[in-house]
Enzyme design. Structure first.
Site, mmCIF file in Angstrom:
data_model
loop_
_atom_site.group_PDB
_atom_site.id
_atom_site.type_symbol
_atom_site.label_atom_id
_atom_site.label_comp_id
_atom_site.label_asym_id
_atom_site.label_seq_id
_atom_site.Cartn_x
_atom_site.Cartn_y
_atom_site.Cartn_z
ATOM 1 N N THR A 151 21.588 45.202 43.807
ATOM 2 C CA THR A 151 22.503 44.076 43.933
ATOM 3 C C THR A 151 23.913 44.422 43.480
ATOM 4 O OG1 THR A 151 22.895 41.749 43.416
ATOM 5 C CG2 THR A 151 21.907 43.066 41.672
ATOM 6 N N ARG A 152 24.872 43.694 44.081
ATOM 7 C CA ARG A 152 26.262 43.803 43.632
ATOM 8 C C ARG A 152 26.834 42.405 43.391
ATOM 9 N NH1 ARG A 152 28.050 43.304 49.352
ATOM 10 N NH2 ARG A 152 29.780 42.144 48.485
ATOM 11 N N HIS A 194 21.055 34.296 41.385
ATOM 12 C CA HIS A 194 20.819 32.860 41.254
ATOM 13 C C HIS A 194 19.314 32.597 41.302
ATOM 14 C CE1 HIS A 194 25.117 32.494 41.612
ATOM 15 N NE2 HIS A 194 25.058 33.311 42.647
ATOM 16 N N HIS A 234 17.252 34.255 43.961
ATOM 17 C CA HIS A 234 16.924 35.668 43.748
ATOM 18 C C HIS A 234 15.776 35.809 42.749
ATOM 19 C CE1 HIS A 234 21.255 35.674 44.916
ATOM 20 N NE2 HIS A 234 20.796 36.571 45.754
ATOM 21 N N ARG A 264 18.641 40.248 54.099
ATOM 22 C CA ARG A 264 19.598 40.063 55.181
ATOM 23 C C ARG A 264 20.916 40.700 54.768
ATOM 24 N NH1 ARG A 264 20.776 34.050 55.548
ATOM 25 N NH2 ARG A 264 22.457 34.765 54.226
ATOM 26 N N GLY A 298 57.706 42.612 56.361
ATOM 27 C CA GLY A 298 58.602 42.380 57.494
ATOM 28 C C GLY A 298 59.741 43.378 57.440
ATOM 29 N N LEU A 299 60.534 43.394 58.501
ATOM 30 C CA LEU A 299 61.637 44.355 58.597
ATOM 31 C C LEU A 299 62.659 44.142 57.483
ATOM 32 C CD1 LEU A 299 62.241 44.021 62.434
ATOM 33 C CD2 LEU A 299 61.236 45.996 61.250
ATOM 34 N N ALA A 351 64.697 40.819 56.993
ATOM 35 C CA ALA A 351 63.931 39.738 57.623
ATOM 36 C C ALA A 351 64.047 38.446 56.820
ATOM 37 C CB ALA A 351 62.466 40.151 57.765
ATOM 38 N N GLY A 352 64.204 38.582 55.511
ATOM 39 C CA GLY A 352 64.298 37.383 54.669
ATOM 40 C C GLY A 352 63.206 37.328 53.620
ATOM 41 N N LYS A 353 62.606 38.450 53.333
ATOM 42 C CA LYS A 353 61.509 38.490 52.354
ATOM 43 C C LYS A 353 62.015 38.109 50.963
ATOM 44 C CE LYS A 353 60.695 42.850 53.226
ATOM 45 N NZ LYS A 353 61.748 43.087 54.235
ATOM 46 N N SER A 354 63.047 38.817 50.499
ATOM 47 C CA SER A 354 63.536 38.574 49.134
ATOM 48 C C SER A 354 64.085 37.161 49.003
ATOM 49 C CB SER A 354 64.654 39.542 48.763
ATOM 50 O OG SER A 354 64.239 40.847 48.966
HETATM 51 P P1 ADP Z 1 64.543 41.432 53.065
HETATM 52 O O1 ADP Z 1 64.120 41.179 51.663
HETATM 53 O O2 ADP Z 1 63.475 41.043 54.067
HETATM 54 O O3 ADP Z 1 65.077 42.792 53.331
HETATM 55 P P2 ADP Z 1 66.712 39.687 52.438
HETATM 56 O O4 ADP Z 1 66.099 38.397 52.018
HETATM 57 O O5 ADP Z 1 67.234 40.623 51.407
HETATM 58 O O6 ADP Z 1 65.712 40.415 53.421
HETATM 59 O O7 ADP Z 1 67.899 39.406 53.433
HETATM 60 C C1 ADP Z 1 67.803 38.436 54.441
HETATM 61 C C2 ADP Z 1 69.207 38.007 54.833
HETATM 62 O O8 ADP Z 1 69.089 37.068 55.908
HETATM 63 C C3 ADP Z 1 69.919 37.296 53.694
HETATM 64 O O9 ADP Z 1 71.284 37.629 53.745
HETATM 65 C C4 ADP Z 1 69.725 35.822 54.045
HETATM 66 O O10 ADP Z 1 70.757 35.008 53.562
HETATM 67 C C5 ADP Z 1 69.741 35.846 55.567
HETATM 68 N N1 ADP Z 1 68.995 34.753 56.194
HETATM 69 C C6 ADP Z 1 69.470 33.968 57.165
HETATM 70 N N2 ADP Z 1 68.547 33.035 57.518
HETATM 71 C C7 ADP Z 1 67.465 33.242 56.759
HETATM 72 C C8 ADP Z 1 66.200 32.593 56.651
HETATM 73 N N3 ADP Z 1 65.878 31.547 57.414
HETATM 74 N N4 ADP Z 1 65.308 33.088 55.771
HETATM 75 C C9 ADP Z 1 65.613 34.142 54.988
HETATM 76 N N5 ADP Z 1 66.799 34.779 55.039
HETATM 77 C C10 ADP Z 1 67.743 34.342 55.908
HETATM 78 P P1 ADP Z 2 24.079 44.480 48.801
HETATM 79 O O1 ADP Z 2 25.503 44.369 49.242
HETATM 80 O O2 ADP Z 2 23.784 45.821 48.298
HETATM 81 O O3 ADP Z 2 23.154 44.049 49.872
HETATM 82 P P2 ADP Z 2 23.615 41.982 47.382
HETATM 83 O O4 ADP Z 2 23.671 41.728 45.930
HETATM 84 O O5 ADP Z 2 24.524 41.218 48.280
HETATM 85 O O6 ADP Z 2 23.859 43.556 47.504
HETATM 86 O O7 ADP Z 2 22.141 41.770 47.895
HETATM 87 C C1 ADP Z 2 21.045 42.260 47.209
HETATM 88 C C2 ADP Z 2 19.812 42.203 48.089
HETATM 89 O O8 ADP Z 2 19.482 40.838 48.365
HETATM 90 C C3 ADP Z 2 19.957 42.881 49.426
HETATM 91 O O9 ADP Z 2 18.738 43.439 49.795
HETATM 92 C C4 ADP Z 2 20.337 41.749 50.352
HETATM 93 O O10 ADP Z 2 19.975 42.028 51.673
HETATM 94 C C5 ADP Z 2 19.523 40.615 49.756
HETATM 95 N N1 ADP Z 2 20.140 39.304 49.965
HETATM 96 C C6 ADP Z 2 21.147 38.764 49.256
HETATM 97 N N2 ADP Z 2 21.420 37.511 49.691
HETATM 98 C C7 ADP Z 2 20.552 37.254 50.686
HETATM 99 C C8 ADP Z 2 20.294 36.123 51.523
HETATM 100 N N3 ADP Z 2 21.001 34.987 51.394
HETATM 101 N N4 ADP Z 2 19.324 36.211 52.439
HETATM 102 C C9 ADP Z 2 18.610 37.341 52.559
HETATM 103 N N5 ADP Z 2 18.794 38.433 51.803
HETATM 104 C C10 ADP Z 2 19.745 38.416 50.875
#
Ligand code: ADP
Ligand code: ADP
Length: 597
Positions: A205-206, A210, A213, A300, A412-413, A416-419
């Protein structure tokens, strides 16, 4: 006094099944040779092993993989892939190799010192074979897939070369936890033999166990009329599993209070699972034979890696049972199939589903539901399903969801606007009582990743470092907000696994290249177009968009505020942020998808 009673008990010869290949491999050097070998090893080049290879080394050393006694050379490896056999003809379904990257110190016929991450000396290996291996071929043949959602199918970090050769093990990896439960095959055999039982049924088991089991293992013990080897894996399991410290506490609690306590031996297995379904089940049977078991419970979805990127299961639910059964006679390990048991609330007992008439009320909770609907939401499991003492331990490990950790991974690029979005989100989270740490790709490069460039390797290293820190933050119940281009799919999958998939939210900031280039906040696109910088994502280096991100943002039609609010709403819906009093509660999603937002 009866004279018979004064006779010492005759020592009964062990009736346990012999190890596979008849002899338990033992690679530990005798104590009298230790000092000399240690002194010799201090002059050797060193190789630091991964956590996975350390698990493999430990099982090789103690005979868990008998008759295998070294990392596989090429002929074993090839035959294992093709026929699930070693070159000796013994069954062996899973490759056990030592993958490394080429290094000048790695030479044929050289000795090398194998060490752990802390540089403790574990073994000396004589390099007798070095060969290349094909990652994709191995994944396809062993796992039957190269889908990135398989936790092990993507193995670019495993090293391009496999090493093999004689091993002399100086010490086993040290485990400070649960020492009384860490038994080698020889120790396990001795304890099982002392019970006098001929039959031993192993349970792999991992997961936390319950009542269902408990019912199942009780039935298995009766069926074989022997001992149960309760043998949880504590090496590497599936990313996102309940950690082994919590699990082992639950196993102990379960055994202590149960009617099967005197028929059960609880021991821990330091195995690095491969999640290879059927092949893995057969491997589990082979390993358990070495520990003295002649039966294995296979249910299973045994050793299942879950579902692929299309949402489809990797293997059929009973494929594992079928494969082990097919080789059962040869291996000498019988299969005890796990029949699906359901709870009958009106009778307060468990019964096989096939024996329950259709009109009778039944109840069950699947393993996925346990994790997603109860543990991850910090909800207490019902007493009919889980013993209260086990539920208590799990509740300690899984506080309410708004106190559990979560990672928001923006990808994202550049531009893109991540920060921008991440900074706003951080402020909103603080407003709602959650602390957050921002790991911004650019900022990280000024300290944690100082000196790294933009080659694929360096980019991956940077992402892994961010992933490592994020995983630690999440493990301690914090919010990690990561904002890095993170252009490669496989690396993002890796960090998802590091953090744990249930606590990882991928936010794809899907801004078209033209828009990013037009914004060019950092002037990088202009430089890239002029050729002053190369390998710039979107210009002359690829960006691989996520296939199933939890959230996709449009930064052209939406403002940064609107996008950050949308993420906050999603976090509320998932329970990571507490719903405000009086505000409308969102329906709780089950699969992490964004649902109706
Ligand atoms: P990244 O972290 O993806 O490289 P940044 O958040 O540093 O991107 O820069 C995104 C730029 O785009 C900022 O200058 C931000 O003001 C501008 N921007 C314009 N519109 C949006 C928007 N809708 N969401 C996020 N950034 C935007
Ligand atoms: P493993 O990923 O090594 O299968 P588990 O802890 O998930 O480890 O399962 C332990 C054993 O119990 C395995 O033989 C698994 O097939 C069985 N088992 C677990 N849950 C079920 C279930 N709901 N129905 C049938 N067999 C189960």
């Amino acid at each position: 006094m009866n004279a018979m009673m004064t006779q010492p008990n005759p020592v009964k010869p062990s009736t346990l099944i012999p190890p596979y290949g008849d002899e338990l491999v033992n690679l530990l050097v005798p104590p009298e040779a230790l000092d000399e070998l240690k002194a010799y090893a201090s002059h050797l080049p060193s190789l630091q092993l991964s956590e996975r290879s350390i698990c493999d080394l430990e099982l090789l050393a103690i005979g868990g993989f008998s008759p295998l006694r070294q990392f596989m050379p090429r002929d074993d490896h090839q035959r294992v892939l093709e026929e699930m056999r070693l070159s000796s003809g013994h069954l062996f379904p899973i490759p056990v190799t030592l993958p490394v990257d080429p290094e000048p110190t790695i030479h044929l016929d050289r000795d090398i010192a194998l060490r752990n991450a802390k540089n403790d000396l574990l073994a000396v290996m004589t390099i007798e074979a070095i060969y290349e291996w094909d990652l994709k071929q191995v994944a396809q043949m062993v796992f039957g897939t190269i889908d990135v959602r398989h936790p092990l199918a993507d193995m670019p970090r495993w090293g391009k070369l496999n090493l093999s050769g004689r091993l002399q093990v100086l010490q086993l990896p040290h485990h400070a936890d649960f020492q009384e439960l860490r038994c080698t095959p020889a120790q396990t055999r001795a304890r099982l033999a002392a019970s006098g039982c001929e039959n031993v049924v192993a349970f792999q088991t991992r997961n936390p166990l319950h009542r269902v089991h408990e019912e199942l293992i009780t039935r298995a013990i009766q069926r074989v009329d022997g001992m149960l080897l309760l043998h949880p894996v504590v090496g590497l399991t599936k990313p996102g599993d309940v950690d082994h410290y919590t699990r082992v506490r639950t196993y102990k609690a379960l055994v202590q209070g149960s009617a099967i306590a005197d028929r059960t031996l609880l021991a821990l297995l330091p195995l690095a699972m491969r999640l290879a379904g059927p092949r893995e089940a057969l491997w589990h049977a082979l390993i358990r034979r070495n520990y003295g078991a002649n039966y294995l419970i296979v249910g299973r979805d045994h050793a299942s890696p879950g579902v692929d990127s299309q949402g489809k299961p990797f293997y059929g639910p009973y494929d594992a049972q079928a494969l082990v059964e097919r080789h059962s006679a040869e291996l000498g390990v019988g299969v005890i199939p796990f029949e699906e048991l359901v709870y009958l609330p009106d009778e307060d007992r468990y019964e096989e589903r096939s024996r329950v008439p259709s009109q009778v009320r039944t109840a069950s909770i699947s393993g996925t539901q346990v994790r997603q609907e109860y543990l991850n939401k910090g909800r207490r499991l019902p007493a009919w399903f889980t013993r209260p003492e086990v539920a208590e331990i799990l509740a300690e490990a899984y506080p309410p969801r708004h106190r559990q950790g979560v990672c928001l991974w923006f990808t994202g690029l550049s531009g893109a606007g991540k920060s921008t979005t991440a900074d706003l989100l951080t402020a909103f989270l603080l407003e709602h009582g959650r602390q957050a740490t921002v790991l911004d790709g650019d900022v990280v490069r000024t300290h944690l990743s100082k000196g790294l460039g933009f080659s694929k390797e360096d980019r991956d290293t940077n992402i892994r470092r961010i992933g490592f820190v994020a995983a630690e933050i999440v493990r301690h119940g914090g919010v990690a907000i990561c904002a890095a281009v993170s252009p490669y799919l496989a690396t993002r999958q890796e960090v998802r696994d590091m953090v744990g998939p249930d606590h990882f939210i991928e936010v794809f900031v899907d801004t078209p290249l033209e828009v990013c280039e037009q914004r060019d906040a950092k002037g990088m696109y202009a430089k890239a177009r002029r050729g002053e910088i190369t390998g710039f994502t979107g210009i002359d280096d690829p960006y691989e968009p996520p296939s199933t991100p939890e959230i996709t943002l449009d930064t052209v039609a939406q403002t940064p505020e609107a996008n950050a609010q949308r993420i906050l709403a999603y976090l509320r819906q998932r329970g990571f942020v507490r719903a405000e009093a009086g505000s409308q509660l969102f329906a709780e999603g089950t699969n992490g998808a964004e649902g109706a937002l």
